[in-house]
Design a protein around this motif. Structure first.
Motif, PDB file in Angstrom:
ATOM      1  N   ALA A  85      43.357  44.975  40.807  1.00 17.11           N
ATOM      2  CA  ALA A  85      42.512  44.664  39.727  1.00 17.11           C
ATOM      3  C   ALA A  85      43.391  45.660  38.482  1.00 17.11           C
ATOM      4  CB  ALA A  85      41.268  44.776  39.880  1.00 17.11           C
ATOM      5  N   ALA A  86      43.422  47.019  39.021  1.00 17.25           N
ATOM      6  CA  ALA A  86      44.123  48.170  38.140  1.00 17.25           C
ATOM      7  C   ALA A  86      45.503  47.746  37.668  1.00 17.25           C
ATOM      8  CB  ALA A  86      43.840  49.354  38.683  1.00 17.25           C
ATOM      9  N   ALA A  87      46.283  47.206  38.475  1.00 17.26           N
ATOM     10  CA  ALA A  87      47.636  47.044  37.961  1.00 17.26           C
ATOM     11  C   ALA A  87      47.771  45.823  37.010  1.00 17.26           C
ATOM     12  CB  ALA A  87      48.348  46.840  39.400  1.00 17.26           C
ATOM     13  N   GLN A  88      46.930  44.712  37.307  1.00 14.40           N
ATOM     14  CA  GLN A  88      47.071  43.633  36.677  1.00 14.40           C
ATOM     15  C   GLN A  88      45.844  43.469  35.492  1.00 14.40           C
ATOM     16  OE1 GLN A  88      49.482  41.747  37.125  1.00 14.40           O
ATOM     17  NE2 GLN A  88      50.110  42.852  38.857  1.00 14.40           N
ATOM     18  N   GLY A  89      45.165  44.580  35.387  1.00 11.99           N
ATOM     19  CA  GLY A  89      44.223  44.452  34.337  1.00 11.99           C
ATOM     20  C   GLY A  89      43.021  43.218  34.459  1.00 11.99           C
ATOM     21  N   LEU A  90      42.611  43.166  35.704  1.00  7.62           N
ATOM     22  CA  LEU A  90      41.460  42.260  36.021  1.00  7.62           C
ATOM     23  C   LEU A  90      40.345  42.457  35.904  1.00  7.62           C
ATOM     24  CD1 LEU A  90      43.454  40.749  39.431  1.00  7.62           C
ATOM     25  CD2 LEU A  90      43.684  39.774  36.979  1.00  7.62           C
ATOM     26  N   THR A  91      39.386  41.909  35.107  1.00  4.78           N
ATOM     27  CA  THR A  91      38.262  42.376  34.806  1.00  4.78           C
ATOM     28  C   THR A  91      37.133  41.515  35.263  1.00  4.78           C
ATOM     29  OG1 THR A  91      38.014  40.817  32.863  1.00  4.78           O
ATOM     30  CG2 THR A  91      38.804  43.170  32.488  1.00  4.78           C
ATOM     31  N   PHE A  92      37.296  40.342  36.007  1.00  7.49           N
ATOM     32  CA  PHE A  92      36.431  39.606  36.742  1.00  7.49           C
ATOM     33  C   PHE A  92      36.199  40.193  38.134  1.00  7.49           C
ATOM     34  CE2 PHE A  92      40.338  37.375  37.243  1.00  7.49           C
ATOM     35  CZ  PHE A  92      40.449  36.953  38.420  1.00  7.49           C
ATOM     36  N   PRO A  93      35.145  39.874  38.723  1.00  5.81           N
ATOM     37  CA  PRO A  93      34.807  40.613  40.278  1.00  5.81           C
ATOM     38  C   PRO A  93      35.863  39.967  41.191  1.00  5.81           C
ATOM     39  CG  PRO A  93      32.875  40.104  39.388  1.00  5.81           C
ATOM     40  CD  PRO A  93      33.855  39.439  38.555  1.00  5.81           C
ATOM     41  N   LEU A  94      36.746  40.980  41.956  1.00  2.00           N
ATOM     42  CA  LEU A  94      37.503  40.453  43.008  1.00  2.00           C
ATOM     43  C   LEU A  94      36.487  40.975  44.200  1.00  2.00           C
ATOM     44  CD1 LEU A  94      41.140  41.412  41.963  1.00  2.00           C
ATOM     45  CD2 LEU A  94      40.032  39.139  41.892  1.00  2.00           C
ATOM     46  N   LEU A  95      36.325  40.277  45.214  1.00  2.60           N
ATOM     47  CA  LEU A  95      35.433  40.458  46.286  1.00  2.60           C
ATOM     48  C   LEU A  95      36.024  40.470  47.554  1.00  2.60           C
ATOM     49  CD1 LEU A  95      32.415  38.148  45.305  1.00  2.60           C
ATOM     50  CD2 LEU A  95      32.710  40.333  44.636  1.00  2.60           C
ATOM     51  N   SER A  96      35.849  41.665  48.579  1.00  2.00           N
ATOM     52  CA  SER A  96      36.435  41.904  49.592  1.00  2.00           C
ATOM     53  C   SER A  96      35.524  41.287  50.688  1.00  2.00           C
ATOM     54  CB  SER A  96      36.493  43.377  49.798  1.00  2.00           C
ATOM     55  OG  SER A  96      37.161  43.870  51.280  1.00  2.00           O
ATOM     56  N   ASP A  97      36.258  40.429  51.501  1.00  2.00           N
ATOM     57  CA  ASP A  97      35.791  39.656  52.597  1.00  2.00           C
ATOM     58  C   ASP A  97      36.636  39.656  53.974  1.00  2.00           C
ATOM     59  OD1 ASP A  97      33.927  38.193  54.376  1.00  2.00           O
ATOM     60  OD2 ASP A  97      35.037  36.122  53.596  1.00  2.00           O
ATOM     61  N   PRO A  98      37.023  41.222  54.396  1.00  2.00           N
ATOM     62  CA  PRO A  98      37.788  41.163  55.491  1.00  2.00           C
ATOM     63  C   PRO A  98      37.340  40.697  56.753  1.00  2.00           C
ATOM     64  CG  PRO A  98      36.460  43.410  54.971  1.00  2.00           C
ATOM     65  CD  PRO A  98      36.235  42.332  53.900  1.00  2.00           C
ATOM     66  N   GLY A  99      36.161  40.404  57.014  1.00  2.00           N
ATOM     67  CA  GLY A  99      35.655  39.855  58.217  1.00  2.00           C
ATOM     68  C   GLY A  99      35.761  38.322  58.192  1.00  2.00           C
ATOM     69  N   ARG A 100      36.114  37.865  57.255  1.00  2.00           N
ATOM     70  CA  ARG A 100      36.111  36.388  56.889  1.00  2.00           C
ATOM     71  C   ARG A 100      34.934  35.736  56.884  1.00  2.00           C
ATOM     72  NH1 ARG A 100      40.424  36.249  61.019  1.00  2.00           N
ATOM     73  NH2 ARG A 100      39.154  34.605  62.058  1.00  2.00           N
ATOM     74  N   ALA A 101      33.848  36.175  57.143  1.00  2.00           N
ATOM     75  CA  ALA A 101      32.686  35.329  57.245  1.00  2.00           C
ATOM     76  C   ALA A 101      32.345  34.312  55.934  1.00  2.00           C
ATOM     77  CB  ALA A 101      31.422  36.382  57.410  1.00  2.00           C
ATOM     78  N   VAL A 102      32.500  34.755  55.000  1.00  2.00           N
ATOM     79  CA  VAL A 102      32.322  33.928  53.681  1.00  2.00           C
ATOM     80  C   VAL A 102      33.549  32.999  53.583  1.00  2.00           C
ATOM     81  CG1 VAL A 102      32.158  34.118  51.082  1.00  2.00           C
ATOM     82  CG2 VAL A 102      31.169  35.574  52.535  1.00  2.00           C
ATOM     83  N   HIS A 103      34.455  33.271  53.995  1.00  2.00           N
ATOM     84  CA  HIS A 103      35.921  32.423  53.956  1.00  2.00           C
ATOM     85  C   HIS A 103      35.345  31.507  54.869  1.00  2.00           C
ATOM     86  CE1 HIS A 103      38.351  35.519  52.262  1.00  2.00           C
ATOM     87  NE2 HIS A 103      39.188  34.883  52.219  1.00  2.00           N
ATOM     88  N   GLU A 104      34.941  31.575  55.934  1.00  2.00           N
ATOM     89  CA  GLU A 104      34.363  30.625  57.186  1.00  2.00           C
ATOM     90  C   GLU A 104      33.298  29.681  56.543  1.00  2.00           C
ATOM     91  OE1 GLU A 104      34.478  32.336  60.967  1.00  2.00           O
ATOM     92  OE2 GLU A 104      36.629  32.967  60.751  1.00  2.00           O
ATOM     93  N   LEU A 105      32.311  30.305  55.981  1.00  2.00           N
ATOM     94  CA  LEU A 105      31.254  29.570  55.362  1.00  2.00           C
ATOM     95  C   LEU A 105      31.700  28.366  54.399  1.00  2.00           C
ATOM     96  CD1 LEU A 105      28.579  32.125  54.712  1.00  2.00           C
ATOM     97  CD2 LEU A 105      28.254  30.433  55.976  1.00  2.00           C
ATOM     98  N   TYR A 106      32.673  28.529  53.821  1.00  2.00           N
ATOM     99  CA  TYR A 106      33.315  27.792  52.640  1.00  2.00           C
ATOM    100  C   TYR A 106      34.470  26.825  53.157  1.00  2.00           C
ATOM    101  CZ  TYR A 106      30.571  29.679  48.865  1.00  2.00           C
ATOM    102  OH  TYR A 106      29.174  29.854  48.054  1.00  2.00           O
ATOM    103  N   GLY A 107      34.736  27.142  54.580  1.00  2.00           N
ATOM    104  CA  GLY A 107      36.037  26.454  55.070  1.00  2.00           C
ATOM    105  C   GLY A 107      37.263  26.910  54.413  1.00  2.00           C
ATOM    106  N   ALA A 108      37.153  28.267  53.918  1.00  2.00           N
ATOM    107  CA  ALA A 108      38.619  28.578  53.202  1.00  2.00           C
ATOM    108  C   ALA A 108      39.489  29.663  54.187  1.00  2.00           C
ATOM    109  CB  ALA A 108      38.071  29.446  52.179  1.00  2.00           C
ATOM    110  N   TYR A 109      39.091  29.444  55.532  1.00  2.00           N
ATOM    111  CA  TYR A 109      40.056  29.866  56.516  1.00  2.00           C
ATOM    112  C   TYR A 109      40.087  28.921  57.781  1.00  2.00           C
ATOM    113  CZ  TYR A 109      42.326  33.331  59.420  1.00  2.00           C
ATOM    114  OH  TYR A 109      43.254  33.794  60.264  1.00  2.00           O
ATOM    115  N   GLY A 110      41.284  28.635  58.174  1.00  2.00           N
ATOM    116  CA  GLY A 110      41.579  27.862  59.110  1.00  2.00           C
ATOM    117  C   GLY A 110      42.972  27.450  59.586  1.00  2.00           C
ATOM    118  N   GLU A 111      43.214  26.209  60.243  1.00  2.00           N
ATOM    119  CA  GLU A 111      44.420  25.610  60.516  1.00  2.00           C
ATOM    120  C   GLU A 111      44.836  25.178  59.149  1.00  2.00           C
ATOM    121  OE1 GLU A 111      44.658  22.553  63.618  1.00  2.00           O
ATOM    122  OE2 GLU A 111      44.206  24.016  64.964  1.00  2.00           O
TER     123      GLU A 111
END
Length: 159
Positions: A85-111
């Protein structure tokens, strides 16, 4: 190819609370009353993810004027997204989901297919939610380059 969850328009978006690059907790349901774009990206500071995030940042004024908040989600740990975020000047929220729980709720992790091989990983995805948290658009397997321009067109916000 996969038995991964696939969300669809008309469904209530699964709620979540994750930490952003500034150490703040962001809860999706707390954004009710606003339209929200939630997008899942592979890894901070990689070329495609950087291009996509910068495209969102460049379109943020137009999106916010139309009532949209933007949330980016990755499996990155907080130090990586803070640096990104600092390097690119990003001002919107970037969220950390290292355990992938939210990725999996949304189907954003898989084959997925990568260079002709089936692998497990992040499925680049974007979800557009209305003011009530209902999904109005669910896009899976999108391309980073040109995605924000396509999204703006589909939302009737093209320049």
């Amino acid at each position: 190819m996969t038995d991964t969850v696939r969300l669809e328009a008309g469904q209530l978006a699964p709620d979540f609370t994750l930490t952003d690059q500034n150490g703040r907790k962001v809860t999706l349901s707390a954004l009710r009353g606003r339209k929200v774009i939630v997008y899942f990206y592979g890894e901070a500071s990689t070329p495609a993810c950087t291009a996509q995030a910068c495209d969102f940042e460049e379109s943020l004024g137009t999106l916010e004027s139309a009532g949209y908040a933007v949330l980016g989600i990755s499996r990155d740990q907080l130090p990586a997204i803070e640096k990104f975020a600092a390097a690119q000047g990003l001002t919107f929220p970037l969220l950390s989901d290292p355990g992938r729980a939210v990725h999996e709720l949304y189907g954003a992790y898989g084959e997925k297919k990568l260079y002709g091989r089936v692998v497990h990983g992040v499925i680049r995805s974007t979800f557009v939610l209305d003011e009530h948290g209902v999904i109005t658009m669910a896009l899976y397997g999108i391309k980073a380059t040109g995605h924000v321009a396509m999204l703006r067109r589909r939302l009737g916000l093209a320049a």
